[in-house]
Design an enzyme around this catalytic site. Structure first.
Site, PDB file in Angstrom:
ATOM      1  N   LYS A  35       0.880  -1.178   0.000  1.00  0.00           N
ATOM      2  CA  LYS A  35       0.000   0.000   0.000  1.00  0.00           C
ATOM      3  C   LYS A  35       0.914   1.223   0.000  1.00  0.00           C
ATOM      4  O   LYS A  35       1.413   1.650   1.036  1.00  0.00           O
ATOM      5  CB  LYS A  35      -0.892  -0.014   1.254  1.00  0.00           C
ATOM      6  CG  LYS A  35      -2.223   0.741   1.117  1.00  0.00           C
ATOM      7  CD  LYS A  35      -2.089   2.211   0.824  1.00  0.00           C
ATOM      8  CE  LYS A  35      -1.835   3.050   2.054  1.00  0.00           C
ATOM      9  NZ  LYS A  35      -1.585   4.490   1.680  1.00  0.00           N
ATOM     10  N   GLU A 109       8.987   0.842  11.204  1.00  0.00           N
ATOM     11  CA  GLU A 109      10.146   1.725  11.044  1.00  0.00           C
ATOM     12  C   GLU A 109       9.607   3.139  11.083  1.00  0.00           C
ATOM     13  O   GLU A 109       8.921   3.566  10.155  1.00  0.00           O
ATOM     14  CB  GLU A 109      10.810   1.518   9.692  1.00  0.00           C
ATOM     15  CG  GLU A 109      11.447   0.182   9.505  1.00  0.00           C
ATOM     16  CD  GLU A 109      12.302   0.190   8.237  1.00  0.00           C
ATOM     17  OE1 GLU A 109      11.891  -0.461   7.275  1.00  0.00           O
ATOM     18  OE2 GLU A 109      13.333   0.856   8.217  1.00  0.00           O
ATOM     19  N   CYS A 143      14.322   9.770   7.469  1.00  0.00           N
ATOM     20  CA  CYS A 143      14.278   9.430   8.893  1.00  0.00           C
ATOM     21  C   CYS A 143      15.673   9.252   9.469  1.00  0.00           C
ATOM     22  O   CYS A 143      15.841   9.237  10.685  1.00  0.00           O
ATOM     23  CB  CYS A 143      13.463   8.167   9.105  1.00  0.00           C
ATOM     24  SG  CYS A 143      14.138   6.763   8.235  1.00  0.00           S
ATOM     25  N   GLU A 241      10.961  15.475  15.163  1.00  0.00           N
ATOM     26  CA  GLU A 241      11.414  15.338  13.783  1.00  0.00           C
ATOM     27  C   GLU A 241      10.759  16.402  12.896  1.00  0.00           C
ATOM     28  O   GLU A 241       9.537  16.494  12.834  1.00  0.00           O
ATOM     29  CB  GLU A 241      11.030  13.945  13.281  1.00  0.00           C
ATOM     30  CG  GLU A 241      11.520  13.653  11.888  1.00  0.00           C
ATOM     31  CD  GLU A 241      11.185  12.236  11.470  1.00  0.00           C
ATOM     32  OE1 GLU A 241      10.020  11.814  11.650  1.00  0.00           O
ATOM     33  OE2 GLU A 241      12.078  11.553  10.964  1.00  0.00           O
TER      34      GLU A 241
HETATM   35  P1  NAD Z   1       2.588   8.513   7.447  1.00  0.00           P
HETATM   36  O1  NAD Z   1       2.750   7.742   8.688  1.00  0.00           O
HETATM   37  O2  NAD Z   1       1.620   9.614   7.400  1.00  0.00           O
HETATM   38  O3  NAD Z   1       2.200   7.555   6.227  1.00  0.00           O
HETATM   39  C1  NAD Z   1       2.906   6.369   5.967  1.00  0.00           C
HETATM   40  C2  NAD Z   1       1.970   5.364   5.344  1.00  0.00           C
HETATM   41  O4  NAD Z   1       1.003   4.972   6.317  1.00  0.00           O
HETATM   42  C3  NAD Z   1       1.174   5.895   4.130  1.00  0.00           C
HETATM   43  O5  NAD Z   1       1.081   4.890   3.147  1.00  0.00           O
HETATM   44  C4  NAD Z   1      -0.201   6.182   4.748  1.00  0.00           C
HETATM   45  O6  NAD Z   1      -1.237   6.136   3.814  1.00  0.00           O
HETATM   46  C5  NAD Z   1      -0.311   5.065   5.760  1.00  0.00           C
HETATM   47  N1  NAD Z   1      -1.245   5.299   6.867  1.00  0.00           N
HETATM   48  C6  NAD Z   1      -1.520   6.479   7.473  1.00  0.00           C
HETATM   49  N2  NAD Z   1      -2.429   6.304   8.462  1.00  0.00           N
HETATM   50  C7  NAD Z   1      -2.739   4.982   8.487  1.00  0.00           C
HETATM   51  C8  NAD Z   1      -3.616   4.178   9.282  1.00  0.00           C
HETATM   52  N3  NAD Z   1      -4.350   4.693  10.279  1.00  0.00           N
HETATM   53  N4  NAD Z   1      -3.673   2.856   9.029  1.00  0.00           N
HETATM   54  C9  NAD Z   1      -2.925   2.293   8.051  1.00  0.00           C
HETATM   55  N5  NAD Z   1      -2.092   2.996   7.248  1.00  0.00           N
HETATM   56  C10 NAD Z   1      -1.984   4.334   7.466  1.00  0.00           C
HETATM   57  O7  NAD Z   1       4.069   8.999   7.099  1.00  0.00           O
HETATM   58  P2  NAD Z   1       4.537   9.921   5.880  1.00  0.00           P
HETATM   59  O8  NAD Z   1       4.195  11.322   6.230  1.00  0.00           O
HETATM   60  O9  NAD Z   1       4.090   9.353   4.594  1.00  0.00           O
HETATM   61  O10 NAD Z   1       6.108   9.697   5.952  1.00  0.00           O
HETATM   62  C11 NAD Z   1       6.924  10.437   6.774  1.00  0.00           C
HETATM   63  C12 NAD Z   1       7.243   9.684   8.051  1.00  0.00           C
HETATM   64  O11 NAD Z   1       7.831   8.412   7.778  1.00  0.00           O
HETATM   65  C13 NAD Z   1       8.256  10.417   8.879  1.00  0.00           C
HETATM   66  O12 NAD Z   1       7.822  10.533  10.208  1.00  0.00           O
HETATM   67  C14 NAD Z   1       9.507   9.569   8.820  1.00  0.00           C
HETATM   68  O13 NAD Z   1      10.322   9.608   9.928  1.00  0.00           O
HETATM   69  C15 NAD Z   1       8.987   8.210   8.583  1.00  0.00           C
HETATM   70  N6  NAD Z   1       9.995   7.430   7.887  1.00  0.00           N
HETATM   71  C16 NAD Z   1      10.668   6.463   8.550  1.00  0.00           C
HETATM   72  C17 NAD Z   1      11.615   5.717   7.894  1.00  0.00           C
HETATM   73  C18 NAD Z   1      12.354   4.608   8.591  1.00  0.00           C
HETATM   74  O14 NAD Z   1      12.992   3.811   7.922  1.00  0.00           O
HETATM   75  N7  NAD Z   1      12.333   4.531   9.898  1.00  0.00           N
HETATM   76  C19 NAD Z   1      11.900   5.968   6.566  1.00  0.00           C
HETATM   77  C20 NAD Z   1      11.217   6.981   5.918  1.00  0.00           C
HETATM   78  C21 NAD Z   1      10.240   7.697   6.590  1.00  0.00           C
END
Ligand code: NAD
Length: 268
Positions: A35, A109, A143, A241
């Site tokens: 997804k 992650e 991240c 962050e």
């Molecule tokens: P997000 O958490 O808003 O979205 C990530 C994914 O989760 C998307 O596909 C979104 O549609 C889905 N999602 C959102 N709410 C959900 C729910 N209630 N149930 C199921 N799925 C859901 O994050 P973002 O804004 O897309 O990405 C940025 C974040 O990701 C930052 O906080 C960053 O630190 C983190 N990140 C972490 C890593 C890592 O390897 N640790 C790598 C890249 C980004």
């Protein structure tokens, strides 16, 4: 193999995030349903389309849409055995709670606030070049971004001035303009508003924006590469962050002090 594994990915490295999810799941003999983030589905759709030639039908699938309802439906589905998310800490908490209802395993992650520790024997110009990559790669939407620079007092002034001049020399533009572009825009207007909000609140709490701190150009969601000083360890800009082109620079008194500051955030 567990059975069916859902892989929910963020927008910051869409193609690699899809590969990092599907690699281990498929290698273990699972079925993977990806997804992708709602902002960046196209490269995942193309990847899965190309992969159909090599995989048995249904082994690698993709479903697009918003986190709620689409990601949420995967997390709650009784036929799925594990959910792997890369995303925000807040999203991780919601997914862990929802996955518990069907006793699903989770692999999370989440966010980061990585320190770069610079001790007194470092070369300031070399450090500045490292900060350009560590702090501003992918416009800081990373991240693992080195968003907190902790510098020994003896070389603090030199590191700060070298960093500011290196950062001010970065070419900020549409990456399609050429190979000499150092930094592109943020993903969206919402993300730019979020980043600028962090900077506004930091300034109100007496932090100093040494360079950057504002939008760049009149097209696209650019924020200038930004360096912030005069921050306290408990301030929001140090603790949370930003996910944008912003680094804080803090002096430290000793190696022990540097380690204490490095570890002094909620993130792992
Ligand atoms: P997000 O958490 O808003 O979205 C990530 C994914 O989760 C998307 O596909 C979104 O549609 C889905 N999602 C959102 N709410 C959900 C729910 N209630 N149930 C199921 N799925 C859901 O994050 P973002 O804004 O897309 O990405 C940025 C974040 O990701 C930052 O906080 C960053 O630190 C983190 N990140 C972490 C890593 C890592 O390897 N640790 C790598 C890249 C980004």
């Amino acid at each position: 193999p567990l059975g069916i594994v859902a892989g929910i990915t963020p927008w910051n490295y869409p193609l690699m995030m899809a590969v990092w999810k599907m690699g281990p799941a498929l290698a273990a003999g699972d079925v993977q349903i990806l997804k992708p983030a709602e902002q960046t589905p196209l490269s995942t759709l193309r990847l899965v389309e190309l992969a159909q030639e090599f995989l048995p039908p249904g082994v690698l699938q993709v479903v697009t849409g918003d986190g709620v309802p689409v990601g949420d439906a995967l997390v709650k589905h009784p036929g799925i055995q594990l959910v792997a998310l890369t995303g925000d800490v807040a999203t991780g908490k919601i997914i862990a709670a929802n996955a518990a209802q069907t006793l699903k395993r989770v692999h999370l992650e989440l966010g980061g606030k990585a320190p770069m520790v610079v001790l007194d024997d470092a070369d300031p110009a070399t450090v500045a070049e490292a900060i350009k990559i560590g702090g501003y790669w992918n416009s800081g939407q990373d991240c693992t971004a080195s968003s907190r620079i902790l510098v020994g007092k003896a070389i603090y002034d030199d590191v700060l001035s070298e960093t500011v001049s290196a950062v001010e020399g970065m070419k900020v533009a549409d990456p399609a303009e050429g190979d000499d572009v150092d930094m592109g825009p943020l993903i969206s207007e919402a993300q730019r508003t979020r980043v600028l909000g962090f900077l506004e609140r930091a300034t109100k709490s007496k932090a100093t924006i040494v360079t950057g701190g504002e939008s760049h150009g009149d097209r696209g969601f650019f924020v200038k590469p930004t360096v912030v000083t005069d921050v306290t360890q408990d301030s929001e800009i140090v603790q949370d962050e930003v996910f944008g082109p912003v680094v804080t620079v803090q002096p430290c008194d000793s190696d022990d002090d540097a380690i204490a500051l490095a570890n002094g955030v909620r993130y792992g």
